[in-house]
Design a protein around this motif. Structure first.
Motif, mmCIF file in Angstrom:
data_model
loop_
_atom_site.group_PDB
_atom_site.id
_atom_site.type_symbol
_atom_site.label_atom_id
_atom_site.label_comp_id
_atom_site.label_asym_id
_atom_site.label_seq_id
_atom_site.Cartn_x
_atom_site.Cartn_y
_atom_site.Cartn_z
ATOM 1 N N ALA A 154 0.834 -2.709 6.426
ATOM 2 C CA ALA A 154 0.396 -4.114 6.383
ATOM 3 C C ALA A 154 -0.853 -4.303 7.244
ATOM 4 O O ALA A 154 -1.767 -5.062 6.881
ATOM 5 N N THR A 155 -0.905 -3.607 8.369
ATOM 6 C CA THR A 155 -2.057 -3.725 9.269
ATOM 7 C C THR A 155 -3.297 -3.123 8.609
ATOM 8 O O THR A 155 -4.402 -3.693 8.680
ATOM 9 N N ALA A 156 -3.111 -1.989 7.955
ATOM 10 C CA ALA A 156 -4.239 -1.345 7.267
ATOM 11 C C ALA A 156 -4.776 -2.270 6.173
ATOM 12 O O ALA A 156 -5.994 -2.423 5.998
ATOM 13 N N PHE A 157 -3.856 -2.927 5.478
ATOM 14 C CA PHE A 157 -4.281 -3.839 4.417
ATOM 15 C C PHE A 157 -5.091 -5.000 5.003
ATOM 16 O O PHE A 157 -6.160 -5.361 4.504
ATOM 17 N N ALA A 158 -4.563 -5.582 6.090
ATOM 18 C CA ALA A 158 -5.221 -6.753 6.687
ATOM 19 C C ALA A 158 -6.584 -6.397 7.285
ATOM 20 O O ALA A 158 -7.528 -7.178 7.214
ATOM 21 N N GLU A 163 -3.575 -0.731 1.748
ATOM 22 C CA GLU A 163 -2.423 -0.222 2.514
ATOM 23 C C GLU A 163 -2.232 1.280 2.281
ATOM 24 O O GLU A 163 -1.283 1.873 2.780
ATOM 25 N N ASN A 164 -3.148 1.863 1.542
ATOM 26 C CA ASN A 164 -3.071 3.304 1.324
ATOM 27 C C ASN A 164 -3.539 4.036 2.583
ATOM 28 O O ASN A 164 -4.665 3.837 3.051
ATOM 29 N N LEU A 165 -2.662 4.863 3.129
ATOM 30 C CA LEU A 165 -2.984 5.504 4.414
ATOM 31 C C LEU A 165 -3.635 6.883 4.241
ATOM 32 O O LEU A 165 -4.003 7.525 5.223
ATOM 33 N N GLU A 166 -3.772 7.293 2.998
ATOM 34 C CA GLU A 166 -4.314 8.629 2.738
ATOM 35 C C GLU A 166 -5.721 8.753 3.338
ATOM 36 O O GLU A 166 -6.591 7.910 3.090
ATOM 37 N N CYS A 247 -10.946 2.105 17.900
ATOM 38 C CA CYS A 247 -10.108 2.022 16.697
ATOM 39 C C CYS A 247 -10.340 0.673 16.037
ATOM 40 O O CYS A 247 -10.883 -0.244 16.654
ATOM 41 N N ALA A 248 -9.891 0.562 14.775
ATOM 42 C CA ALA A 248 -10.027 -0.720 14.074
ATOM 43 C C ALA A 248 -8.785 -1.581 14.265
ATOM 44 O O ALA A 248 -8.850 -2.805 14.145
ATOM 45 N N ALA A 249 -7.657 -0.949 14.548
ATOM 46 C CA ALA A 249 -6.411 -1.717 14.674
ATOM 47 C C ALA A 249 -5.415 -0.970 15.556
ATOM 48 O O ALA A 249 -5.530 0.256 15.731
ATOM 49 N N ARG A 310 6.429 -9.950 7.419
ATOM 50 C CA ARG A 310 6.361 -10.836 8.591
ATOM 51 C C ARG A 310 5.024 -10.684 9.297
ATOM 52 O O ARG A 310 4.391 -11.643 9.713
ATOM 53 N N LEU A 311 4.575 -9.438 9.395
ATOM 54 C CA LEU A 311 3.284 -9.187 10.052
ATOM 55 C C LEU A 311 2.158 -9.806 9.252
ATOM 56 O O LEU A 311 1.232 -10.405 9.808
ATOM 57 N N THR A 312 2.239 -9.682 7.931
ATOM 58 C CA THR A 312 1.200 -10.240 7.073
ATOM 59 C C THR A 312 1.105 -11.748 7.290
ATOM 60 O O THR A 312 0.009 -12.313 7.328
ATOM 61 N N GLU A 313 2.261 -12.391 7.473
ATOM 62 C CA GLU A 313 2.277 -13.836 7.736
ATOM 63 C C GLU A 313 1.577 -14.132 9.074
ATOM 64 O O GLU A 313 0.735 -15.038 9.153
ATOM 65 N N VAL A 314 1.885 -13.343 10.090
ATOM 66 C CA VAL A 314 1.258 -13.547 11.418
ATOM 67 C C VAL A 314 -0.252 -13.328 11.309
ATOM 68 O O VAL A 314 -1.056 -14.125 11.821
ATOM 69 N N PHE A 315 -0.656 -12.267 10.622
ATOM 70 C CA PHE A 315 -2.094 -11.978 10.469
ATOM 71 C C PHE A 315 -2.795 -13.125 9.729
ATOM 72 O O PHE A 315 -3.931 -13.472 10.029
#
Ligand code: NAD
Length: 342
Positions: A154-158, A163-166, A247-249, A310-315
């Protein structure tokens, strides 16, 4: 002591010594408003008693916020057992803690945390029912790791738009029960792993099994990466360390990563997205809470990946208000805890 209780908002602070077993324990209860105080038990050595007290108090508050944000009918508490230089019988020490917990009549329910295991919880369980994560209940750490993984996506997406971590460079600090299980999932998802641990054997294992790049612990925070996942101890994000970050996040398991909310603002100003620790690391708490309510694995499993939502909502709130996600999460949690209209 009362000043600390007022500062953190603790409901109660219990202390016990048992000269026979060498037990010196603190149980901090932050809130029982939404239910009994549930939270981990630490077994660590501290530089002094004041830092142990502070650790217990801050962790207890984090547990209240964590349970509230996860929608669980529990409050927050923490046990800290001061690790003696020498202990005659570890089992007897944790049995004594079990008697202490039982004396609180269900105000506090314990679980594993740094330095404790299911075997320690089994000793506690000989004297009280107010215990989770025993051998029969299972270690909550794998669930925490699953939740962190969902939260990292979710953090990578935001922050990065996918959200692909590859191919992402992800730095994991601390390869313990949570950190190693997380590193395994990240490896499977194709992330490039940078890892550090004070324990050389764990580092070696990650290099051998996951093709991770080892980095000296003190250098990891300043190493360029996409996402930093702090999975060691808390308090690593301060004014000085944040100035060094590349870092970015940040999205990891450690409790109380920020030394203050001003540091969260500093991260925000630097464009580093911060996943509030007690939101992203609630997988283990969800597992022990549901288990305490007789939930089985089939009931628990779907709850944990919801951490990403939940994280996406907070972001989302944070982005709209241009404020740190840490401040937004605190506001949402405090509303749930203190607002009598909710
Ligand atoms: P653990 O004790 O199993 O592992 C911690 C690891 O971090 C150890 O291997 C240790 O050597 C390493 N470490 C400590 N300081 C370090 C540093 N400065 N640099 C590099 N490595 C360092 O603990 P755990 O259960 O994996 O928990 C990790 C963190 O996540 C803790 O802060 C804990 O409070 C938090 N947490 C754990 C859970 C859980 O389910 N276990 C749930 C929520 C939060």
């Amino acid at each position: 002591m009362f000043a600390l209780m007022e500062e953190i908002g603790l409901e109660a602070l219990h202390m016990a010594v048992d000269p026979v077993t060498g037990l010196k324990a603190i149980i901090a209860v932050h809130s029982t408003r939404l239910g009994p105080a549930l939270g981990g038990c630490r077994y660590l050595s501290y530089p002094d008693q004041a830092s142990a007290l502070r650790d217990a108090a801050l962790l207890a508050r984090g547990m209240s916020y964590k349970a509230a944000m996860a929608g669980l009918p529990f409050g927050g508490g923490t046990a800290v057992v001061l690790r003696p230089g020498h202990v005659e019988s570890r089992a007897a020490l944790f049995e004594a803690l079990g008697r202490m917990i039982d004396g609180l009549n269900g105000q506090y329910i314990t679980a594993t945390d740094s330095g404790t295991s299911s075997a320690d919880m089994d000793c506690i369980a000989q004297h009280t029912l107010h215990v989770t994560s025993t051998s029969s209940g299972g270690d909550p750490s794998p669930h925490t790791a699953v939740g962190i993984f969902a939260g990292i996506r979710a953090t990578a997406f935001a922050r990065l738009g996918s959200e692909n971590l590859e191919g992402l460079r992800i730095a994991v600090q601390g390869l313990g029960k949570v950190g190693y299980a997380l590193a395994e999932q990240l490896h499977e998802a194709g992330a490039e792993l940078l890892v550090s641990d004070l324990d050389e054997r764990r580092l070696h294992q990650a290099v051998e099994e996951l093709g991770a790049h080892p980095v000296a612990s003190e250098a990891l925070l300043a190493t360029p990466c996409d996402i930093l996942a702090p999975c060691g101890l808390g308090g690593i994000l301060n004014r000085r360390s944040v100035a060094q970050l590349r870092c970015a996040a940040i999205a990891g398991a450690a409790n109380n990563q920020l030394v203050s909310l001003e540091v969260a603002d500093q991260l925000e100003n630097r464009g580093i997205l911060y996943a509030p620790d007690y939101v992203i690391n609630s997988g283990g708490l969800i597992q022990v809470a549901l288990q305490h309510h007789n939930g089985n694995a089939a009931v628990i499993t779907p709850h944990v990946p919801r951490i990403g939502l939940r994280l996406t909502e907070v972001f989302g709130h944070a982005q709209a208000e241009k404020r740190s996600p840490a401040r937004i999460a605190d506001r949402l949690a405090e509303r749930l805890l203190y607002d009598t209209r909710t």
